[in-house]
Design a protein around this motif. Sequence first.
Motif, PDB file in Angstrom:
ATOM      1  N   PRO A 159       0.842  -1.210   0.000  1.00  0.00           N
ATOM      2  CA  PRO A 159       0.000   0.000   0.000  1.00  0.00           C
ATOM      3  C   PRO A 159       0.873   1.255   0.000  1.00  0.00           C
ATOM      4  O   PRO A 159       1.992   1.248   0.501  1.00  0.00           O
ATOM      5  N   VAL A 160       0.362   2.324  -0.575  1.00  0.00           N
ATOM      6  CA  VAL A 160       1.098   3.586  -0.549  1.00  0.00           C
ATOM      7  C   VAL A 160       0.868   4.271   0.799  1.00  0.00           C
ATOM      8  O   VAL A 160      -0.164   4.067   1.453  1.00  0.00           O
ATOM      9  N   ARG A 161       1.848   5.051   1.202  1.00  0.00           N
ATOM     10  CA  ARG A 161       1.698   5.835   2.438  1.00  0.00           C
ATOM     11  C   ARG A 161       1.067   7.166   2.076  1.00  0.00           C
ATOM     12  O   ARG A 161       1.631   7.938   1.304  1.00  0.00           O
ATOM     13  N   ARG A 162      -0.114   7.412   2.611  1.00  0.00           N
ATOM     14  CA  ARG A 162      -0.833   8.647   2.259  1.00  0.00           C
ATOM     15  C   ARG A 162      -0.542   9.743   3.271  1.00  0.00           C
ATOM     16  O   ARG A 162      -0.654   9.544   4.483  1.00  0.00           O
ATOM     17  N   VAL A 163      -0.169  10.920   2.741  1.00  0.00           N
ATOM     18  CA  VAL A 163       0.034  12.104   3.567  1.00  0.00           C
ATOM     19  C   VAL A 163      -0.748  13.250   2.942  1.00  0.00           C
ATOM     20  O   VAL A 163      -1.039  13.245   1.747  1.00  0.00           O
ATOM     21  N   LEU A 172      -1.397  12.884  -0.972  1.00  0.00           N
ATOM     22  CA  LEU A 172      -0.257  12.456  -1.777  1.00  0.00           C
ATOM     23  C   LEU A 172       0.090  11.032  -1.380  1.00  0.00           C
ATOM     24  O   LEU A 172       0.294  10.742  -0.202  1.00  0.00           O
ATOM     25  N   GLY A 173       0.143  10.137  -2.347  1.00  0.00           N
ATOM     26  CA  GLY A 173       0.483   8.740  -2.076  1.00  0.00           C
ATOM     27  C   GLY A 173       1.968   8.487  -2.315  1.00  0.00           C
ATOM     28  O   GLY A 173       2.479   8.803  -3.390  1.00  0.00           O
ATOM     29  N   ILE A 174       2.658   7.930  -1.322  1.00  0.00           N
ATOM     30  CA  ILE A 174       4.094   7.675  -1.436  1.00  0.00           C
ATOM     31  C   ILE A 174       4.317   6.166  -1.464  1.00  0.00           C
ATOM     32  O   ILE A 174       4.231   5.498  -0.429  1.00  0.00           O
ATOM     33  N   GLY A 234       1.714  10.891  -6.771  1.00  0.00           N
ATOM     34  CA  GLY A 234       2.980  10.571  -6.120  1.00  0.00           C
ATOM     35  C   GLY A 234       3.568   9.304  -6.690  1.00  0.00           C
ATOM     36  O   GLY A 234       4.766   9.053  -6.566  1.00  0.00           O
ATOM     37  N   GLY A 235       2.736   8.475  -7.325  1.00  0.00           N
ATOM     38  CA  GLY A 235       3.228   7.278  -7.979  1.00  0.00           C
ATOM     39  C   GLY A 235       3.969   7.637  -9.261  1.00  0.00           C
ATOM     40  O   GLY A 235       3.553   8.547  -9.994  1.00  0.00           O
TER      41      GLY A 235
END
Length: 450
Positions: A94-98, A110-112, A225-226
């Motif tokens: 999973p992406v880290r969402r901030v 923003l997905g990291i 962010g991807g």
Amino acid sequence: MSVAQTNPSQEKTTELQSKLYQAAMRDKERRFHALYDKLTLPYILQSAWEMVRRNDGAAGVDRQTLRQIEAAGVEEFLADIAKMLREKTYRPQPVRRVEIPKGGGKTRPLGIPTVRDRVIQAAAKLVLEPIFEADFEGTSFGFRPGQGCHDALKAVAENAHRGFRWVVDADIEQFFDTLDHEVLMSALRRRISDGEMLRLIYRWLKAGYLAEGVKHDSDQGSPQGGVLSPLLANIYLHGFDEAQRQQKAYIGRLTRYADDFIIQCGNAEEAKRALEWVKGQLEPLKLRLHPEKTRVSADREGFDFLGFHHQRVVRETTGRETAGVLRWPGKKAQRRFRERVREIVGRPGRIRTEWKTVTGKLERYLTGWCQYYRHGQSGRTFAKLDRFVSERVARSFARSQPKGKGRKRRCWQQYRDQMEARGLLPRLGKLATEAMPAYRGRANVRWRAV
């Protein structure tokens, strides 16, 4: 020493991209079926790593950083990725969402992705981009190799000069968050028949995100962010661009930068028809226009696009209307500029102890801002913002001066006059006259010319 000797990974990657691009150009109906195995090629993974390393970026949910990978060994890291891809055991995390500031007190998600996921996405982008670039329309400018914002701005200016005076200023509501996965996969299948590659992209879309320690599924959307997200966005909207070129509902010119676009028409009636056409085209894509941010107007009223305010004006010297639109930094861009300057200057008293640090940050920020906004008629805006920077720094000095007995206090205007006289602060007006390096991504795309 040749380029192949000094940078063999990039040279081999360019050669492969050239072959894919030329094959896609020769046969517009061709569907590529042997792409997944290209992801495991050492030079593709090396080029992908260099792309991710150059962009830097934070760690994902696994908290593994770029520096940690470099310390442990990049070759081992890439070899492990190649093995996982060959054995088909790789699964994206999973992406880290901030939440990052958007301006006006608002934020956007923003997905990291993890570094591993970013590298594999970069490898996929290297392989897929040349294929779809062979199809993309000339009206699309966002996140494309060799294209940029200023190419889109130039197109807007040329259209206005040709007499397209009415504008459909459109905003797709939450595009990256509402992008439909099935529609996207259908668009990908127009050119890709490799089942493993398609499954890999689908897994990225369905990987979900982690917010405040809680895992969420992703039934729609593509994380901003991807590495692959901008290309997927252009693939998703390519059908819209294609339909616009073929339509006969109105006469107008489309300029699109990712999910931000305008249509310039010759009169109000054409613009209204264009707006209705857009709504009809976005419906099967499961997208909708933002009701409060979409409007039809004459360019003499002004409109905002890509950070600039565009407007046909009456010249003070001649009293005649300009042939096309002039452009300068928009109000939103100016507001963000002021917010960032306040953040850099900081609390009163900081400048006295951190003068070099503060002025260094100011110069870097003003240089980057000027590099983008100096194209156009930005002189008056630059002068106004230069005054704001001088005043902000001077007020910080005035509020932090000593209060000891007998100390003569000075007002902020005195500090401002002294700094301006001695040239102690960077100025947009001066930076605009200096030579600056070219934008990343604006250079010629080598695989198109090989």
